[in-house]
Design a protein around this motif. Structure first.
Motif, PDB file in Angstrom:
ATOM      1  N   ARG A 104      54.036 -69.859  22.437  1.00 29.38           N
ATOM      2  CA  ARG A 104      54.981 -70.929  22.749  1.00 29.38           C
ATOM      3  C   ARG A 104      55.590 -71.475  21.469  1.00 29.38           C
ATOM      4  N   THR A 105      56.758 -72.063  21.627  1.00 31.43           N
ATOM      5  CA  THR A 105      57.404 -72.764  20.509  1.00 31.43           C
ATOM      6  C   THR A 105      56.867 -74.188  20.448  1.00 31.43           C
ATOM      7  N   ALA A 106      56.475 -74.625  19.268  1.00 33.48           N
ATOM      8  CA  ALA A 106      55.887 -75.958  19.109  1.00 33.48           C
ATOM      9  C   ALA A 106      56.897 -77.039  19.488  1.00 33.48           C
ATOM     10  N   GLU A 107      56.397 -78.092  20.108  1.00 33.78           N
ATOM     11  CA  GLU A 107      57.216 -79.241  20.476  1.00 33.78           C
ATOM     12  C   GLU A 107      56.576 -80.506  19.929  1.00 33.78           C
ATOM     13  N   GLU A 108      57.353 -81.557  19.827  1.00 35.58           N
ATOM     14  CA  GLU A 108      56.869 -82.832  19.316  1.00 35.58           C
ATOM     15  C   GLU A 108      55.696 -83.342  20.153  1.00 35.58           C
ATOM     16  N   GLY A 109      54.577 -83.648  19.457  1.00 29.30           N
ATOM     17  CA  GLY A 109      53.416 -84.199  20.139  1.00 29.30           C
ATOM     18  C   GLY A 109      52.540 -83.172  20.826  1.00 29.30           C
ATOM     19  N   LEU A 110      52.864 -81.890  20.679  1.00 22.02           N
ATOM     20  CA  LEU A 110      52.083 -80.833  21.333  1.00 22.02           C
ATOM     21  C   LEU A 110      50.782 -80.613  20.560  1.00 22.02           C
ATOM     22  N   ALA A 111      49.674 -80.568  21.263  1.00 23.76           N
ATOM     23  CA  ALA A 111      48.377 -80.348  20.627  1.00 23.76           C
ATOM     24  C   ALA A 111      48.049 -78.857  20.639  1.00 23.76           C
ATOM     25  N   PRO A 112      47.579 -78.306  19.520  1.00 23.31           N
ATOM     26  CA  PRO A 112      47.141 -76.903  19.535  1.00 23.31           C
ATOM     27  C   PRO A 112      46.015 -76.692  20.541  1.00 23.31           C
ATOM     28  N   GLU A 113      46.097 -75.620  21.297  1.00 25.61           N
ATOM     29  CA  GLU A 113      45.111 -75.347  22.332  1.00 25.61           C
ATOM     30  C   GLU A 113      44.388 -74.049  22.039  1.00 25.61           C
ATOM     31  N   PRO A 114      43.137 -73.926  22.518  1.00 29.02           N
ATOM     32  CA  PRO A 114      42.404 -72.668  22.310  1.00 29.02           C
ATOM     33  C   PRO A 114      43.147 -71.489  22.918  1.00 29.02           C
ATOM     34  N   ASN A 115      43.070 -70.347  22.227  1.00 32.39           N
ATOM     35  CA  ASN A 115      43.653 -69.095  22.711  1.00 32.39           C
ATOM     36  C   ASN A 115      45.159 -69.219  22.943  1.00 32.39           C
ATOM     37  N   THR A 116      45.813 -69.995  22.104  1.00 31.16           N
ATOM     38  CA  THR A 116      47.256 -70.215  22.218  1.00 31.16           C
ATOM     39  C   THR A 116      47.887 -70.093  20.835  1.00 31.16           C
ATOM     40  N   ILE A 117      49.074 -69.501  20.782  1.00 30.66           N
ATOM     41  CA  ILE A 117      49.825 -69.363  19.538  1.00 30.66           C
ATOM     42  C   ILE A 117      51.015 -70.315  19.596  1.00 30.66           C
ATOM     43  N   SER A 118      51.101 -71.233  18.633  1.00 26.64           N
ATOM     44  CA  SER A 118      52.218 -72.171  18.541  1.00 26.64           C
ATOM     45  C   SER A 118      53.066 -71.792  17.335  1.00 26.64           C
ATOM     46  N   ILE A 119      54.390 -71.709  17.535  1.00 23.29           N
ATOM     47  CA  ILE A 119      55.307 -71.253  16.483  1.00 23.29           C
ATOM     48  C   ILE A 119      56.265 -72.388  16.134  1.00 23.29           C
ATOM     49  N   ILE A 120      56.450 -72.632  14.842  1.00 20.15           N
ATOM     50  CA  ILE A 120      57.365 -73.665  14.384  1.00 20.15           C
ATOM     51  C   ILE A 120      58.776 -73.342  14.839  1.00 20.15           C
ATOM     52  N   PRO A 121      59.538 -74.317  15.346  1.00 26.66           N
ATOM     53  CA  PRO A 121      60.922 -74.039  15.751  1.00 26.66           C
ATOM     54  C   PRO A 121      61.850 -73.957  14.547  1.00 26.66           C
ATOM     55  N   PRO A 122      63.004 -73.313  14.688  1.00 29.22           N
ATOM     56  CA  PRO A 122      63.947 -73.205  13.568  1.00 29.22           C
ATOM     57  C   PRO A 122      64.455 -74.583  13.136  1.00 29.22           C
ATOM     58  N   GLY A 123      64.718 -74.715  11.818  1.00 26.28           N
ATOM     59  CA  GLY A 123      65.318 -75.936  11.289  1.00 26.28           C
ATOM     60  C   GLY A 123      64.400 -77.133  11.272  1.00 26.28           C
ATOM     61  N   LYS A 124      63.090 -76.940  11.421  1.00 27.06           N
ATOM     62  CA  LYS A 124      62.142 -78.051  11.484  1.00 27.06           C
ATOM     63  C   LYS A 124      61.042 -77.877  10.435  1.00 27.06           C
ATOM     64  N   ASN A 125      60.537 -79.013   9.962  1.00 24.55           N
ATOM     65  CA  ASN A 125      59.264 -79.053   9.254  1.00 24.55           C
ATOM     66  C   ASN A 125      58.219 -79.572  10.232  1.00 24.55           C
ATOM     67  N   MET A 126      57.001 -79.113  10.090  1.00 28.91           N
ATOM     68  CA  MET A 126      55.968 -79.465  11.054  1.00 28.91           C
ATOM     69  C   MET A 126      54.724 -79.949  10.299  1.00 28.91           C
ATOM     70  N   VAL A 127      54.092 -80.998  10.821  1.00 29.02           N
ATOM     71  CA  VAL A 127      52.839 -81.495  10.257  1.00 29.02           C
ATOM     72  C   VAL A 127      51.819 -81.647  11.374  1.00 29.02           C
ATOM     73  N   PHE A 128      50.550 -81.674  10.968  1.00 30.55           N
ATOM     74  CA  PHE A 128      49.438 -81.855  11.906  1.00 30.55           C
ATOM     75  C   PHE A 128      48.918 -83.268  11.706  1.00 30.55           C
ATOM     76  N   ARG A 129      49.113 -84.115  12.705  1.00 35.88           N
ATOM     77  CA  ARG A 129      48.743 -85.522  12.565  1.00 35.88           C
ATOM     78  C   ARG A 129      48.183 -86.030  13.891  1.00 35.88           C
ATOM     79  N   GLY A 130      47.015 -86.659  13.823  1.00 35.61           N
ATOM     80  CA  GLY A 130      46.404 -87.199  15.024  1.00 35.61           C
ATOM     81  C   GLY A 130      46.049 -86.137  16.042  1.00 35.61           C
ATOM     82  N   GLY A 131      45.750 -84.923  15.572  1.00 34.63           N
ATOM     83  CA  GLY A 131      45.394 -83.844  16.483  1.00 34.63           C
ATOM     84  C   GLY A 131      46.578 -83.199  17.166  1.00 34.63           C
ATOM     85  N   CYS A 132      47.801 -83.580  16.787  1.00 39.45           N
ATOM     86  CA  CYS A 132      49.005 -83.044  17.433  1.00 39.45           C
ATOM     87  C   CYS A 132      49.980 -82.528  16.383  1.00 39.45           C
TER      88      CYS A 132
END
Length: 873
Positions: A104-132
């Motif tokens: 899946r493409t990462a979205e704002e506030g999305l929490a990483p889930e087991p057995n799931t691949i999250s991909i940064i969307p184009p034109g964005k910087n991404m950080v891991f904060r508060g588990g999301c």
């Protein structure tokens, strides 16, 4: 798998800013996966977070990596790649064909889930904060700084949950990720990198490996297998009882490290050493600490790897910026408020690669400028690691520091060089770097500000007290001590006045030598006697003044002229001139003793200095006749004074009335004829003129050198602009390369689909005709030949241009289907007499609109004839 450390130089255990780092505590809601069951997770939270950084050539590498990863690891995978904001990314769709995990493409506030691949969307910087996952748009405006999304994400993970994270740097150009992995490794994470020889673009993997902190490297398949082994072993799982571990458990490792490096690291906290040792044991599949200690003794490379594991240099400019702002206000209102002839002295022990040192230099410079005060500043930056000192002295840092400093400070204090910034000379001249072990070596003295941040917390309580006593000893009264946010004074709290508890700013309250400092001085270094003049400086200054008065009185009564010279003849001090032999020369002010004495004395003194420099003798005495009424006979004695402390050798010159000396050499110029005396005078004059000419030449060369430096700076500025432009083009090219690879893969898939469709159409025995919204032929099956005669080159021509057996009603019906979007079905009889079931369906495009029709023709003549015969019967 290979270990990239090779024979890297081991680092001693002293680095600030997290350079000796242990993992942070496990969050209360963190799921713990037991060793050997890495695939499990509790409460829906992944047991591990696997971060993959990739750029150009990364799609192929990612596909290869995930092909070998099972779908039930229990880990969450996050991909951070360089994607162009101008194109839709096809990576999720392409990658999903190589794994059974959810992509899946990462979205704002999305929490990483087991057995799931999250991909940064184009034109964005991404950080891991508060588990999301949190997203923010990249700055693409003119003059923006280079985007480093991998570094940004890994830095954020290093704050949240580094000890349960694996970072993997894959194919790509540049050095993105090489800073973020340092922060992650410092927090206890594991760092892997693709081997450069297997990467399509080796810039990013090579930059990561060059940091010396990568745990292992290999091909994508090898990396995936390595990650699976880590998960199965539970290598990142928290160990019970870490905080209660004693030194006895890690004593074999301490002894092994001492045997390898002849260096004691027993003053480090045992719990930190245990965590690091357990991590290395898991990576190497070593069953016990004793076995690991034996391996260290036999394997110097592994010993260096362990030391590297515990000595990660993690620092940044203005780390904890609020604390630096408060310190700047404190200094501006106290020590830097008024002018002073004394330099402002700063000591930064465990300086690592220098970011904090230059941060302090900047705030001190700004505080002085704000107060309008001109004062000399000397910053002593020390560390035990020569490599760190070398990096700090070079003062060159990656372009990512712009995020910490801001554009104004970057422009004022730094010079850009492509993808790096270098501290300007005006700031670097304030700093002196030196080798020093804060735990073992004697401290600096007369310090106005000591900054020792994020180092004490990794020491045993005894070592902490010893270091704090050393810092207390080094400070002037009312000097400032600046500690890290997690550090405290402990038992020495009464020796300091607290300025601010939140930002850990303290001042020294009194002059005293603390008991722990006395013990340390007595055992490690004879510091007590050396320190006493510093502690009782006022009394000693009075004593020095009294001693000088006594000396001057004795010399004056003996009618001696006494001076202290350098071995080269420079005048340092005139103690007395009771014999009246010194004079003020004409012309430029100078310290050359040869211009301050009468001619006969000049010959004697210069000759004596030459002998002392050659080491022929320690004393030289000459009898000299001075002209006058009446003439005077004098004795000039030069005595060698050995160096004391940091000073160089000195020479004591004593001139007095002549006595009967057994070993004097006469320089009586009255015994010389007039021609000889004149010649000697001419030679002396020529020598002085030669010296002045040499000095003028040196000054001209310096002036020419300054002009060349100015020209060079202009050329460097032009080169920097070109490098910056090249960097931007390289970044854009990298993004376009990624887009191109995605499209090439998509084109290959579409080619396969087109071939499948063509084969289906050729082999189906049904008449099918595809028309666009202008009734032009798109495709057709061979069976359509019974309705209308078409060949391949007829594609694109209107069906109205062909003769067919359906009559004009077919064209009208097709147009109605296009206009209304509703299917049409009828039985029609062709001009040949055959009955056909005609179905005209709307052709729906990928956007959902009607883009033509699909007409199918089924021959139902036999059915109609059968019905007719039944009705007749």
């Amino acid at each position: 798998m290979t270990d990239p450390r090779g024979d890297s130089t081991p680092q001693p255990p002293e680095h600030a800013h997290g350079q000796i780092v242990e993992p942070s505590g496990t969050p209360a809601n963190a799921a713990k996966a037991p060793a050997g069951d890495g695939g499990s997770a509790m409460d829906g939270e992944p047991c591990y977070l696997v971060c993959l950084g990739a750029s150009a050539g990364g799609l192929e590498t990612l596909e290869s990596f995930f092909t070998s990863v099972p779908a039930n690891t229990g880990a969450a995978f996050v991909i951070v790649s360089h994607l162009s904001p101008d194109f839709k990314s096809l990576m999720p769709e392409l990658l999903s064909r190589h794994t059974k995990m959810k992509v899946r493409t990462a979205e704002e506030g999305l929490a990483p889930e087991p057995n799931t691949i999250s991909i940064i969307p184009p034109g964005k910087n991404m950080v891991f904060r508060g588990g999301c996952l949190r997203l923010e748009s990249q700055d693409r405006s003119s003059g923006h700084i280079l985007q480093l999304p991998i570094d940004i994400f890994l830095h954020s993970v290093s704050i949240e949950r580094p000890h349960r994270t694996v970072a993997i740097i894959l194919s790509g150009t540049g050095s993105d990720g090489s800073r973020g992995i340092k922060a992650l490794k410092a927090g206890g994470g594991i760092v892997l990198a693709q081997s450069p020889e297997t990467a399509r673009f080796d810039g990013m993997p090579r930059a990561a490996i060059d940091t010396g902190i990568v745990d292992a490297s290999g091909s994508p398949n090898e990396l995936s297998n390595f990650v699976m082994d880590l998960i199965r072993k539970g290598a990142l799982t928290d160990l019970p009882g870490d905080d209660d571990v004693g030194a006895s458990e890690v004593l074999p490792v301490i002894e092994a490290m001492r045997a390898q490096f002849q260096q004691d690291v027993s003053y480090l906290r045992p719990s930190m050493l245990r965590r690091r040792v357990r991590r290395r044991m898991a990576l190497l599949n070593v069953p016990s600490i004793a076995a690991y200690a034996e391996r260290i003794v036999d394997d110097a490379a592994e010993a260096r790897a362990l030391k590297q594991d515990t000595l990660i240099g993690v620092t940044s400019f203005f780390r904890d910026s609020d604390a630096f702002r408060y310190l700047q206000r404190h200094l501006a209102g106290t020590a830097l408020r008024t002018p002073s002839t004394d330099p402002f002295r700063v000591w930064v022990p465990a300086c690592s690669s220098g970011e904090e040192v230059y941060s302090l230099a900047i705030i001190i410079r700004e505080a002085l400028e704000a107060n309008g005060v001109d004062r000399d500043v000397k910053i002593f930056a020390t560390d035990v690691d020569e490599d760190s000192l070398a990096r700090a002295s070079r003062a060159t840092y990656p372009i990512s520091i712009a995020e910490d400093l801001g554009p104004a400070r970057i422009e004022k204090y730094f010079t850009g060089h492509g993808d790096t910034f270098t501290v300007k000379t005006s700031l670097r001249e304030m700093v002196i770097f030196a080798h020093h072990n804060l735990v073992r070596d004697p401290p600096f003295t007369k310090i106005d500000l000591a900054s020792c941040r994020n180092f004490l917390i990794y020491l045993t309580p005894t070592a902490q007290e010893s270091v704090l006593s050393s810092l207390h000893f080094s400070l002037n009264r009312n000097g400032t001590l600046f500690l890290g946010s997690a550090e405290a004074l402990g038992r020495l709290e009464g020796e300091f006045e607290t300025v601010d508890t939140r930002f850990k700013v303290f001042t020294k309250s009194r002059y005293t030598i603390l008991p722990s400092m006395r013990l340390r001085a007595g055992l490690q270094d004879p510091m007590v006697s050396a320190a006493r003049p510093l502690i009782l400086s006022t009394r000693d200054r009075d004593r020095d003044t009294l001693n000088r008065q006594v000396l001057e009185t004795l010399v004056d009564r003996a009618e001696r002229s006494v001076a202290v010279l350098t071995t080269e003849g420079g005048l340092l001090d005139i103690v007395s001139d009771a014999a009246h032999v010194f004079r003020v020369p004409k012309g430029r002010v100078t310290s050359d003793i040869a211009r301050m004495l009468a001619d006969p004395l000049v010959v004697a003194v210069t000759t004596g200095l030459q002998r002392l420099r050659r080491g022929d003798e320690r004393d030289a005495t000459f009898a000299v006749a001075l002209a006058g009424e009446p003439p005077r006979r004098m004795t000039a004695r030069l005595t060698h004074l050995p160096a004391v402390g940091n000073e160089k050798d000195r020479v004591l010159l004593v001139v007095e009335s002549a006595r009967d000396e057994g070993h004097t050499i006469s320089f009586d110029t009255s015994a010389l004829d007039q021609a000889t005396a004149e010649r000697m005078g001419e030679l002396q004059t020529e020598l002085l003129q030669t010296r002045e000419s040499l000095q003028a030449t040196i000054e001209e060369l310096q002036s020419a050198n300054e002009e060349q430096q100015s020209t060079n700076e202009e050329l460097i500025a032009s080169n920097e602009e070109l490098q910056s432009t090249n960097e931007e083009l390289q970044s854009v090219n990298e993004e376009l390369f990624t887009v191109n690879v995605e499209y090439q893969n998509k084109i290959q898939e579409l080619a396969v689909v087109a071939a499948d469709l063509n084969n289906l159409l050729r082999n189906i025995d049904i008449s099918i005709l595809f028309l666009d919204d202008d009734l032009r032929v798109r495709k057709f099956t061979p069976a359509i030949d019974q309705i209308v005669k078409l060949v391949d080159h007829d594609v694109g021509r209107s069906i109205e241009h062909f003769a067919h057996t359906l009559g004009p009603e077919f064209v009208a019906s097709a147009r109605r289907v296009i206009e209304t979007g509703r299917p049409h079905e009828e039985e029609a009889r062709s001009i040949t007499g055959a009955w056909l079931m005609v179905r005209i369906m709307p052709y729906v495009t990928h956007t959902g609109r009607t883009g033509g029709v699909v007409a199918t023709f089924v021959d139902i003549t036999a059915i109609k004839n059968a019905n007719e015969m039944t009705r007749v019967a």
